[in-house]
Design an enzyme around this catalytic site. Structure first.
Site, PDB file in Angstrom:
ATOM      1  N   HIS A 102       0.865  -1.177   0.000  1.00  0.00           N
ATOM      2  CA  HIS A 102       0.000   0.000   0.000  1.00  0.00           C
ATOM      3  C   HIS A 102       0.904   1.230   0.000  1.00  0.00           C
ATOM      4  O   HIS A 102       1.243   1.775   1.044  1.00  0.00           O
ATOM      5  CB  HIS A 102      -0.918   0.007   1.220  1.00  0.00           C
ATOM      6  CG  HIS A 102      -2.214  -0.692   0.983  1.00  0.00           C
ATOM      7  ND1 HIS A 102      -3.155  -0.228   0.085  1.00  0.00           N
ATOM      8  CD2 HIS A 102      -2.727  -1.825   1.502  1.00  0.00           C
ATOM      9  CE1 HIS A 102      -4.198  -1.041   0.075  1.00  0.00           C
ATOM     10  NE2 HIS A 102      -3.966  -2.024   0.905  1.00  0.00           N
ATOM     11  N   ASP A 107      -5.045   2.083   1.981  1.00  0.00           N
ATOM     12  CA  ASP A 107      -5.385   1.417   3.241  1.00  0.00           C
ATOM     13  C   ASP A 107      -5.987   2.414   4.217  1.00  0.00           C
ATOM     14  O   ASP A 107      -6.948   2.109   4.942  1.00  0.00           O
ATOM     15  CB  ASP A 107      -4.150   0.739   3.843  1.00  0.00           C
ATOM     16  CG  ASP A 107      -2.934   1.655   3.901  1.00  0.00           C
ATOM     17  OD1 ASP A 107      -2.916   2.710   3.234  1.00  0.00           O
ATOM     18  OD2 ASP A 107      -1.963   1.307   4.612  1.00  0.00           O
ATOM     19  N   TYR A 299      -7.533   8.070 -17.281  1.00  0.00           N
ATOM     20  CA  TYR A 299      -8.549   8.737 -16.477  1.00  0.00           C
ATOM     21  C   TYR A 299      -8.745  10.178 -16.944  1.00  0.00           C
ATOM     22  O   TYR A 299      -7.791  10.845 -17.350  1.00  0.00           O
ATOM     23  CB  TYR A 299      -8.159   8.734 -15.009  1.00  0.00           C
ATOM     24  CG  TYR A 299      -7.891   7.358 -14.442  1.00  0.00           C
ATOM     25  CD1 TYR A 299      -8.567   6.243 -14.924  1.00  0.00           C
ATOM     26  CD2 TYR A 299      -6.963   7.172 -13.424  1.00  0.00           C
ATOM     27  CE1 TYR A 299      -8.326   4.982 -14.420  1.00  0.00           C
ATOM     28  CE2 TYR A 299      -6.722   5.912 -12.901  1.00  0.00           C
ATOM     29  CZ  TYR A 299      -7.401   4.820 -13.406  1.00  0.00           C
ATOM     30  OH  TYR A 299      -7.157   3.580 -12.900  1.00  0.00           O
ATOM     31  N   GLU A 373      -0.404   8.812  10.799  1.00  0.00           N
ATOM     32  CA  GLU A 373      -1.730   8.269  11.123  1.00  0.00           C
ATOM     33  C   GLU A 373      -2.634   9.278  11.825  1.00  0.00           C
ATOM     34  O   GLU A 373      -3.845   9.041  11.938  1.00  0.00           O
ATOM     35  CB  GLU A 373      -1.588   7.003  11.961  1.00  0.00           C
ATOM     36  CG  GLU A 373      -1.021   5.839  11.150  1.00  0.00           C
ATOM     37  CD  GLU A 373      -0.947   4.544  11.946  1.00  0.00           C
ATOM     38  OE1 GLU A 373      -1.089   3.470  11.326  1.00  0.00           O
ATOM     39  OE2 GLU A 373      -0.729   4.605  13.180  1.00  0.00           O
TER      40      GLU A 373
END
Length: 393
Positions: A102, A107, A299, A373
Site C-alpha cells: 500500500h 489502506d 482517467y 496516522e
C-alpha cells in the site's frame, strides 16, 4: 446534530481506524484482485448493522444508509487496491506480501470510510436523506474500478459525490482544495515503426526507423511549446525508445516509442492526441517508414463542482477549524474518481499526511511511502460531518 457526542465517538473509533489501516497495510492486494480486502470490508459493514449491502463488481462493496428524514443522497468514496512495489518502510506492520504494498494511502482511505460508516449507522436518527459508501477496487490500473462501478449503477439516485486522498507530500494539518480541474487527464501512447534494416556501412540500402524515430521524438517534444496555448497546462513525455540489439553495426528493422500525456481540458487533450498522430505519420511517411500509433485514454480530469466544493468548504471551516485550508493549482497526476465526478457533481479534497519530523516525506508509489496516522482522524471527521451536513442542504 449531536456534535459534541460525535466528536467524543470519533476518538474511540479512531483507534479502530488505525487498527484496520495497519491490518490492510499488512495484507495488500493488487488492482482487480481485492478479494480478501473487499470481504473484510463487507464483513465489518455487516457487523455494524443498518446498511443495505451489495457487491456491484467482483471486488467492490457498496453500503447504503438511509436516514430518518428526507434529504439528499450523498456518495462517499474510498479506494482499496495496492501497488506492485516491494515495501522498504521497516514498519512493524509492513506488508506480508513480497512485491505488493500500500504505497498510495488506500489502506488509510478504506479505514477512514469504514470508521465513518460505523459512526453514522449509530446516528441514523440525525441523518437526512441517504449516504452511499463506495468502497472501490482498482484505482491504480486503468481503465479503473470506478468506471466499472458507474456502469453497474452505483450512482443511481445519487445527488453528489465526495472523495478524499491522503498525501504524504502535504504536511499534516493542511488540506488542499480547488474549484474545477484538480487532477489531469492521464493518457498514454505507443508508436511502432517498421523500416528496413541492414548493415551500418551501407545505410543507403536501408529504410532507417531509428533515425526516423529520433525525428519523431523531437517533433513530439515540440507539441507543448508550439501547438498548445501557454496558458493551458499540458505535458507530453516520451518515456520509451526501444531499438536495435547487441550488434552496433546493424541498423534495426523496427523501433518502439512510448510515452505519457497529461492535460486539464478536453480540447487540449484531443489536440495533443491529434498532433501526436500527425507528427508521427508525417515524419514516417517522409522517410518511407511504416508507422502505427496506439493512443489510449486513461482517467479524465477530476472536476470539482463549484456548488459542492462550496458545501465542502463550509464543512471544513465548521468542523475542522484547526486545519489550514489552502487553495491550490491543479495536479498533473491522474485519479479515477473522475469517473464518479463525470456522472454527478462532486468534490475531491487532499488531506495532508506528511510529517518531516517523523521522516514521513517519501512520495506516493515509493517503497518507503508512509502516512502520519494522525491524518486518519482528519479524514474520519471529514467523512462524518460531510455526510451529516450535505444530506441536509
Amino acid at each position: 446534530m449531536k456534535k459534541n457526542e460525535i466528536l467524543l465517538q470519533l476518538d474511540d473509533v479512531y483507534q479502530d481506524v488505525i487498527e484496520w489501516r495497519r491490518y490492510l497495510h499488512q495484507n495488500p492486494e493488487l488492482s482487480f484482485q481485492e478479494d480478501h480486502t473487499s470481504q473484510f470490508v463487507y464483513d465489518l459493514l455487516e457487523s455494524f448493522g443498518g446498511f443495505e449491502l451489495s457487491r456491484p463488481t467482483k471486488t467492490s462493496v457498496v453500503a447504503r444508509l438511509k436516514g430518518s428524514k428526507p434529504g439528499k443522497v450523498i456518495a462517499l468514496r474510498a479506494d482499496m487496491d495496492a501497488l506492485p512495489i516491494r515495501e522498504e518502510t521497516g514498519l512493524p506492520f509492513t506488508s506480508t506480501k513480497d512485491g505488493v504494498m500500500h504505497a498510495c494511502g488506500h489502506d488509510g482511505h478504506t479505514s477512514m470510510l469504514l470508521g465513518a460508516a460505523k459512526i453514522l449507522t449509530e446516528h441514523k436518527e440525525d441523518l437526512s436523506g441517504e449516504i452511499v459508501f463506495l468502497f472501490q477496487h482498482a484505482e491504480e490500473l486503468p481503465p479503473g474500478g470506478a468506471q466499472e462501478m458507474v456502469a453497474a449503477g452505483v450512482l443511481n439516485g445519487v445527488d453528489e459525490v465526495v472523495g478524499v486522498h491522503l498525501f504524504s507530500t502535504v504536511p499534516f494539518g493542511t488540506i488542499h482544495i480547488r474549484y474545477g480541474a484538480l487532477t489531469a487527464a492521464s493518457d498514454v501512447f505507443e508508436i511502432s515503426l517498421q523500416g528496413k534494416g541492414g548493415h551500418a556501412s551501407t545505410p543507403q540500402l536501408t529504410i532507417d526507423p531509428l533515425a526516423t524515430g529520433a525525428q519523431i521524438v523531437t517533433g513530439l517534444n515540440h507539441i507543448v511549446s508550439r501547438s498548445i496555448d501557454p496558458l493551458q497546462p499540458s505535458v507530453v513525455s516520451v518515456t520509451k525508445f526501444k531499438a536495435g540489439g547487441l550488434a552496433l553495426n546493424v541498423i534495426p528493422d523496427t523501433v518502439e516509442i512510448g510515452g505519457s500525456v497529461r492535460t486539464l481540458s478536453p480540447e487540449v487533450r484531443e489536440l495533443v492526441k491529434n498532433r501526436i498522430i500527425e507528427i508521427t505519420e508525417g515524419i514516417a511517411k517522409a522517410n518511407g517508414v511504416e508507422a502505427k500509433v496506439n493512443y489510449t485514454y486513461g482517467y479524465s480530469s477530476v472536476m470539482n463542482d463549484k456548488h459542492v466544493t462550496d458545501e465542502v468548504v463550509q464543512v471544513l471551516e465548521e468542523f475542522l477549524p484547526d486545519r489550514t485550508l489552502e487553495w491550490v493549482d491543479p495536479l498533473l497526476g491522474g485519479e479515477d474518481f473522475s469517473a464518479f465526478s463525470n456522472e454527478k457533481p462532486g468534490c475531491f479534497v487532499i488531506i495532508g499526511a506528511g510529517n518531516e519530523e517523523k521522516g514521513i516525506t517519501y512520495p506516493h508509489h515509493h517503497p518507503k511511502f508512509d502516512i502520519d496516522e494522525q491524518a486518519l482522524k482528519d479524514g474520519l471527521r471529514f467523512h462524518v460531518f460531510t455526510a451529516l451536513t450535505l444530506t441536509q442542504q
